[in-house]
Write an enzyme that holds these catalytic residues in place. Sequence first.
Site, PDB file in Angstrom:
ATOM      1  N   CYS A 103       0.819  -1.221   0.000  1.00  0.00           N
ATOM      2  CA  CYS A 103       0.000   0.000   0.000  1.00  0.00           C
ATOM      3  C   CYS A 103       0.852   1.269   0.000  1.00  0.00           C
ATOM      4  CB  CYS A 103      -0.943  -0.003   1.192  1.00  0.00           C
ATOM      5  SG  CYS A 103      -2.035  -1.426   1.188  1.00  0.00           S
ATOM      6  N   HIS A 156      -2.932   6.997   2.535  1.00  0.00           N
ATOM      7  CA  HIS A 156      -3.443   5.707   2.066  1.00  0.00           C
ATOM      8  C   HIS A 156      -4.783   5.443   2.766  1.00  0.00           C
ATOM      9  CE1 HIS A 156      -4.108   1.605   1.233  1.00  0.00           C
ATOM     10  NE2 HIS A 156      -3.752   1.180   2.428  1.00  0.00           N
ATOM     11  N   ASN A 159     -10.263  -0.125   0.719  1.00  0.00           N
ATOM     12  CA  ASN A 159      -8.796  -0.066   0.616  1.00  0.00           C
ATOM     13  C   ASN A 159      -8.372  -0.636  -0.745  1.00  0.00           C
ATOM     14  OD1 ASN A 159      -6.047  -0.557   0.759  1.00  0.00           O
ATOM     15  ND2 ASN A 159      -6.081  -1.293   2.874  1.00  0.00           N
TER      16      ASN A 159
HETATM   17  N1  COA Z   1     -18.228  -8.266  10.701  1.00  0.00           N
HETATM   18  C1  COA Z   1     -18.629  -8.511  11.972  1.00  0.00           C
HETATM   19  N2  COA Z   1     -17.803  -8.841  12.952  1.00  0.00           N
HETATM   20  C2  COA Z   1     -16.492  -8.912  12.659  1.00  0.00           C
HETATM   21  C3  COA Z   1     -15.990  -8.670  11.368  1.00  0.00           C
HETATM   22  C4  COA Z   1     -16.921  -8.339  10.370  1.00  0.00           C
HETATM   23  N3  COA Z   1     -16.566  -8.083   9.093  1.00  0.00           N
HETATM   24  N4  COA Z   1     -14.658  -8.821  11.376  1.00  0.00           N
HETATM   25  C5  COA Z   1     -14.313  -9.133  12.633  1.00  0.00           C
HETATM   26  N5  COA Z   1     -15.428  -9.192  13.413  1.00  0.00           N
HETATM   27  C6  COA Z   1     -15.517  -9.499  14.840  1.00  0.00           C
HETATM   28  C7  COA Z   1     -14.336 -10.284  15.343  1.00  0.00           C
HETATM   29  O1  COA Z   1     -14.543 -11.659  15.108  1.00  0.00           O
HETATM   30  C8  COA Z   1     -14.355  -9.947  16.815  1.00  0.00           C
HETATM   31  O2  COA Z   1     -15.332 -10.749  17.439  1.00  0.00           O
HETATM   32  P1  COA Z   1     -15.056 -11.375  18.904  1.00  0.00           P
HETATM   33  O3  COA Z   1     -14.836 -10.195  19.806  1.00  0.00           O
HETATM   34  O4  COA Z   1     -16.300 -12.147  19.170  1.00  0.00           O
HETATM   35  O5  COA Z   1     -13.824 -12.203  18.729  1.00  0.00           O
HETATM   36  C9  COA Z   1     -14.870  -8.510  16.857  1.00  0.00           C
HETATM   37  O6  COA Z   1     -15.483  -8.278  15.570  1.00  0.00           O
HETATM   38  C10 COA Z   1     -13.785  -7.469  17.078  1.00  0.00           C
HETATM   39  O7  COA Z   1     -12.706  -7.790  16.231  1.00  0.00           O
HETATM   40  P2  COA Z   1     -11.414  -6.908  16.212  1.00  0.00           P
HETATM   41  O8  COA Z   1     -10.445  -7.487  15.250  1.00  0.00           O
HETATM   42  O9  COA Z   1     -10.949  -6.672  17.616  1.00  0.00           O
HETATM   43  O10 COA Z   1     -11.998  -5.541  15.650  1.00  0.00           O
HETATM   44  P3  COA Z   1     -11.295  -4.166  15.531  1.00  0.00           P
HETATM   45  O11 COA Z   1     -12.091  -3.150  16.264  1.00  0.00           O
HETATM   46  O12 COA Z   1      -9.819  -4.249  15.821  1.00  0.00           O
HETATM   47  O13 COA Z   1     -11.441  -3.855  13.976  1.00  0.00           O
HETATM   48  C11 COA Z   1     -10.260  -3.922  11.899  1.00  0.00           C
HETATM   49  C12 COA Z   1     -10.888  -4.729  13.033  1.00  0.00           C
HETATM   50  C13 COA Z   1      -9.667  -4.906  10.901  1.00  0.00           C
HETATM   51  C14 COA Z   1     -11.349  -3.086  11.226  1.00  0.00           C
HETATM   52  C15 COA Z   1      -9.171  -2.999  12.482  1.00  0.00           C
HETATM   53  O14 COA Z   1      -8.312  -3.734  13.320  1.00  0.00           O
HETATM   54  C16 COA Z   1      -8.368  -2.322  11.424  1.00  0.00           C
HETATM   55  O15 COA Z   1      -8.866  -1.584  10.628  1.00  0.00           O
HETATM   56  N6  COA Z   1      -7.050  -2.557  11.382  1.00  0.00           N
HETATM   57  C17 COA Z   1      -6.193  -2.014  10.371  1.00  0.00           C
HETATM   58  C18 COA Z   1      -6.274  -2.889   9.161  1.00  0.00           C
HETATM   59  C19 COA Z   1      -5.759  -2.216   7.928  1.00  0.00           C
HETATM   60  O16 COA Z   1      -6.004  -1.065   7.728  1.00  0.00           O
HETATM   61  N7  COA Z   1      -5.053  -2.963   7.100  1.00  0.00           N
HETATM   62  C20 COA Z   1      -4.541  -2.521   5.851  1.00  0.00           C
HETATM   63  C21 COA Z   1      -3.330  -1.705   6.067  1.00  0.00           C
HETATM   64  S1  COA Z   1      -2.621  -1.297   4.542  1.00  0.00           S
END
Ligand code: COA
Length: 337
Positions: free
Chosen positions: A119, A260, A290
């Site tokens: 990215c 990004h 993204n």
């Molecule tokens: N829909 C519903 N629930 C979901 C889900 C979805 N699409 N994806 C994950 N969950 C659930 C998980 O299973 C978890 O459930 P649990 O608590 O029962 O285990 C819960 O939601 C929380 O998951 P978590 O991973 O802690 O959520 P978060 O608040 O950290 O958000 C992201 C997850 C991926 C949105 C966040 O971590 C993020 O944006 N990270 C950066 C990723 C990124 O930008 N990557 C590219 C970089 S170039």
Amino acid sequence: MKYGNSGLQGVQLTGVGKAVPEFCLTNDQFAQVIDTSDEWIYTRTGIKERRVLALDETVLDLALRASQQALAQAGLVPEDLEMVILATSTPEDLFGTASLLATRLGATRAFAFDLTAACTGFVFALATAAQFIRTGSCGRALVVAADGLTRFMDWRDRSTCVLFGDGAGAVVLEQSPVDQILGMELRSDGRNAGMLNIAASGPEVEIREDLTIRQNAYQPISMNGREVYRFAVTAVPDVIEKALHRADIDPHTVRHYFLHQANQRILDAVAERLGVPRECFPSTLAHYANTSAASIPITMEEWITQGLLQPSELMVLAGFGAGLTWGAVVCRWGRVA
Ligand code: COA
């Protein structure tokens, strides 16, 4: 032609283009096939929908359309180009797609190569092209960023597949009497490469009794979302501050931070850490999600087309992602008058 006391050339950004697939997949449509909801995706990421490549469409098709728009805006023809860099992590061919892009475009005088920095690919490619122009070895370059990450998803993994979309963006760089690229800072650190990757692996295949080889293919994207989030909200403000410091520019005098587009919460957190209003961080996440390397030029194109970024205005371009890689470029938009 040489400019300035150093004998080096300046660089100007004279054209921008974007292309996205027509097919649009909304959060509600996603919720019909996996256990998720529009509410979860939107509140966690700011994403409402994303574009997905059709079966008969390729990343190269998108790259070509974005390139043609950027060249038209710059008022150039493909034969004017001396270099094409294609920033992509999803090439049509592992040996490279850039030379095919240059040929389809008609850039018969250009040499072309792929550059992979996930990215951050657009920022690294822009910085690379700028160095060729500054040294005078190249007069006009095209930087294209194009990715089709939806083809590398595990569509049952709800924590990753809802985050990505497909797209391409392109920018034309030319020699200039005044250097419009004012500062840059580029970084990488492989210690945490495992946080986000598309790994190559595969089964052992016995060729002969005494010779067994491994036959690789690419696995779906794998990510530790929380760790990537933590990395982004600390590394990105740091690299932006360093690039601005090199340019001797106060963060508050910049009205456009093209980051990004990974997550709205990352954009907001970076704005807060820099002490800059959120409105200075353009967002196209709601519509495109993204799009990896393509997200910065796609967002630039939308702002320029809407007249929200005027020629000679200051901007910061900042990328981050797998590798890990991250970097920022401070520059001014448009042809020098
Ligand atoms: N829909 C519903 N629930 C979901 C889900 C979805 N699409 N994806 C994950 N969950 C659930 C998980 O299973 C978890 O459930 P649990 O608590 O029962 O285990 C819960 O939601 C929380 O998951 P978590 O991973 O802690 O959520 P978060 O608040 O950290 O958000 C992201 C997850 C991926 C949105 C966040 O971590 C993020 O944006 N990270 C950066 C990723 C990124 O930008 N990557 C590219 C970089 S170039």
